[in-house]
Motif scaffolding. Sequence first.
Motif, PDB file in Angstrom:
ATOM      1  N   TRP A   1       0.818  -1.215   0.000  1.00  0.00           N
ATOM      2  CA  TRP A   1       0.000   0.000   0.000  1.00  0.00           C
ATOM      3  C   TRP A   1       0.850   1.263   0.000  1.00  0.00           C
ATOM      4  O   TRP A   1       0.611   2.157  -0.809  1.00  0.00           O
ATOM      5  CB  TRP A   1      -0.963  -0.003   1.195  1.00  0.00           C
ATOM      6  CG  TRP A   1      -2.117  -0.925   0.953  1.00  0.00           C
ATOM      7  CD1 TRP A   1      -2.139  -2.278   1.125  1.00  0.00           C
ATOM      8  CD2 TRP A   1      -3.396  -0.567   0.423  1.00  0.00           C
ATOM      9  NE1 TRP A   1      -3.366  -2.786   0.749  1.00  0.00           N
ATOM     10  CE2 TRP A   1      -4.160  -1.766   0.322  1.00  0.00           C
ATOM     11  CE3 TRP A   1      -3.987   0.632   0.051  1.00  0.00           C
ATOM     12  CZ2 TRP A   1      -5.477  -1.774  -0.160  1.00  0.00           C
ATOM     13  CZ3 TRP A   1      -5.296   0.629  -0.421  1.00  0.00           C
ATOM     14  CH2 TRP A   1      -6.023  -0.553  -0.518  1.00  0.00           C
ATOM     15  N   ARG A   2       1.803   1.367   0.887  1.00  0.00           N
ATOM     16  CA  ARG A   2       2.664   2.561   0.867  1.00  0.00           C
ATOM     17  C   ARG A   2       3.590   2.521  -0.341  1.00  0.00           C
ATOM     18  O   ARG A   2       3.781   3.516  -1.025  1.00  0.00           O
ATOM     19  CB  ARG A   2       3.492   2.651   2.154  1.00  0.00           C
ATOM     20  CG  ARG A   2       4.415   3.866   2.172  1.00  0.00           C
ATOM     21  CD  ARG A   2       5.100   4.059   3.491  1.00  0.00           C
ATOM     22  NE  ARG A   2       5.999   2.963   3.835  1.00  0.00           N
ATOM     23  CZ  ARG A   2       6.808   2.971   4.879  1.00  0.00           C
ATOM     24  NH1 ARG A   2       6.803   4.009   5.712  1.00  0.00           N
ATOM     25  NH2 ARG A   2       7.596   1.952   5.128  1.00  0.00           N
TER      26      ARG A   2
ATOM     27  N   HIS B   1      -6.231   5.194   3.239  1.00  0.00           N
ATOM     28  CA  HIS B   1      -5.372   4.115   2.758  1.00  0.00           C
ATOM     29  C   HIS B   1      -4.902   4.365   1.329  1.00  0.00           C
ATOM     30  O   HIS B   1      -3.773   4.025   0.969  1.00  0.00           O
ATOM     31  CB  HIS B   1      -6.124   2.781   2.789  1.00  0.00           C
ATOM     32  CG  HIS B   1      -6.529   2.322   4.155  1.00  0.00           C
ATOM     33  ND1 HIS B   1      -7.457   2.990   4.913  1.00  0.00           N
ATOM     34  CD2 HIS B   1      -6.152   1.246   4.886  1.00  0.00           C
ATOM     35  CE1 HIS B   1      -7.632   2.339   6.056  1.00  0.00           C
ATOM     36  NE2 HIS B   1      -6.856   1.284   6.066  1.00  0.00           N
TER      37      HIS B   1
ATOM     38  N   THR C   1      -0.092   7.385   0.089  1.00  0.00           N
ATOM     39  CA  THR C   1       0.753   6.380  -0.552  1.00  0.00           C
ATOM     40  C   THR C   1       1.915   7.066  -1.252  1.00  0.00           C
ATOM     41  O   THR C   1       1.810   8.252  -1.628  1.00  0.00           O
ATOM     42  CB  THR C   1      -0.049   5.543  -1.567  1.00  0.00           C
ATOM     43  OG1 THR C   1       0.794   4.536  -2.139  1.00  0.00           O
ATOM     44  CG2 THR C   1      -0.587   6.419  -2.689  1.00  0.00           C
TER      45      THR C   1
ATOM     46  N   GLN D   1       1.269   3.908   6.472  1.00  0.00           N
ATOM     47  CA  GLN D   1       1.255   4.456   5.122  1.00  0.00           C
ATOM     48  C   GLN D   1       2.320   5.536   4.923  1.00  0.00           C
ATOM     49  O   GLN D   1       2.403   6.138   3.852  1.00  0.00           O
ATOM     50  CB  GLN D   1      -0.127   5.029   4.809  1.00  0.00           C
ATOM     51  CG  GLN D   1      -1.249   4.012   4.868  1.00  0.00           C
ATOM     52  CD  GLN D   1      -1.471   3.258   3.571  1.00  0.00           C
ATOM     53  OE1 GLN D   1      -2.004   2.174   3.567  1.00  0.00           O
ATOM     54  NE2 GLN D   1      -1.066   3.823   2.449  1.00  0.00           N
TER      55      GLN D   1
END
Length: 499
Positions: A88-89, A391, A395, A448
């Motif tokens: 995700w990051r 979320h 990022t 994140q």
Amino acid sequence: MTALPVREVVIVGGGTAGWMAAAALSRFLPRARTRIRLVESEEIGTVGVGEATIPTIQTFNRMLGIDEDAFVAATGGTFKLGIQFEHWRAVGDRYFHPFGQFGQDIDGLSFHQLFLKLAGQRRCADLWHYAPCAVAASAGRFARVAEGEAPFPLPYAFHFDAGRYARFLRDYAEARGVERIEGRVADVAQHADTGFVQAVRLADGRRVDGELFVDCSGFRGLLIEGALASGYEDWRHWLPCDRAVAVPTARDGAPVPYTRAIAQGAGWQWRIPLQHRTGNGYVYSSAHVDDDAAQAALLDAVEGEVLAEPRRLSFVTGRRRRFWNRNVVALGLAGGFLEPLESTSIHLIQTGIAKLLALFPDAGFSPVEAEEYDRLMRGAYDGVRDFIILHYHATQRDDTPFWRHVRTMEVPDSLRRKIELFRVHGRFFRYDDELFSLASWTAVLLGQGIVPAAYDPVVDVLDEDRLAGTLERLRHAILAQTRAMPSHADFIARHCAAR
């Protein structure tokens, strides 16, 4: 003068939402006074992909007096300690969103602020070493550890088969007098002057009259939208994923006590372990990948034998402008849809039911009660919406058009304020009765890559050496408690193996 009580409740639609409503209403409405009927058609399938939950479902089960081991066994369930987020990051990165708290506050000071101070000096471990649920999940261990029974309670939720859950609740509700009517709704009869729904007419000509109607008809919203045109607030400009493809696979190895959310090029993939199979799906933006390519990507990524044909779903992320309109209350997908990234679908059904019971009307249907219900439900959906947007927006990924879009898009002011406040000194304030706590926001913000520029200076009141020693003892204590637990698979086999 007190108005007459509602004597006829009609639930339109079954599935998880319909049978949760039927079970709860049959538990709390006097059977001698109120008749509850549920209309559903076997011709119409249910979405049935909401197989992961959050700890609030324990409150619902306790409210109904459900035996937990029997429930887990009947639904092929497993236990859940949180969600592992992968890629995700950045591609190759992962972090864990655990249930429960990180560490312990010290002298009234928030643990995450103490951590930020020591982390800046490299005098502590990673944050997740101080989360009991994260440590247990990483070790594949599980036990029921309630508040006061051990140094660190272990909040948990469940993964389960949504179809089996609906059948479990149907048995519960029918045992308490709920009448199921098989049939497809063809028309809705409304009062000529008030617009109140008076009855639903079925395709075979039967008429089902009622006073209070609970719309659990899914995305169609047969009553709340089809009859009453309550309006819908579209959130696709913030949450562009509008499709999903789901497929079950044979279980591959021991089930882990957590959900996996794996970011893909145009969305994300879920992996949910049950006792008898694994649930898989890809939630994606149709503007960034076509349906066939998304399905191929999912089938390429799953593990284990595919057990059924992939199932495709389309949706519009958002919520109704009114959840309670006249004498109709919308629950589940009829009220709105938020992708299952944080496993909130069943929680929002549960919230709607709890608010309905708290504001249950009489036959007069006071508008002020409906207005309060709408206010509370709008707040519940809006709070979850912001957390899910976080979320995507927080990022570092820029490897696909989808990720470049979500990282640069405008976000709601309510979310922007939270992010900006956290960036400065790691401060966080919970609005109203929003679902996600400081610990949850901390896990995702830090996971994140949103790291505060500085910690709250009030923590400097504590001696640094003492603080570092306390955190190290805390880490070892959590590890020791975890090592004393059985494996997740052993716990299930011992207490709640599926029949």
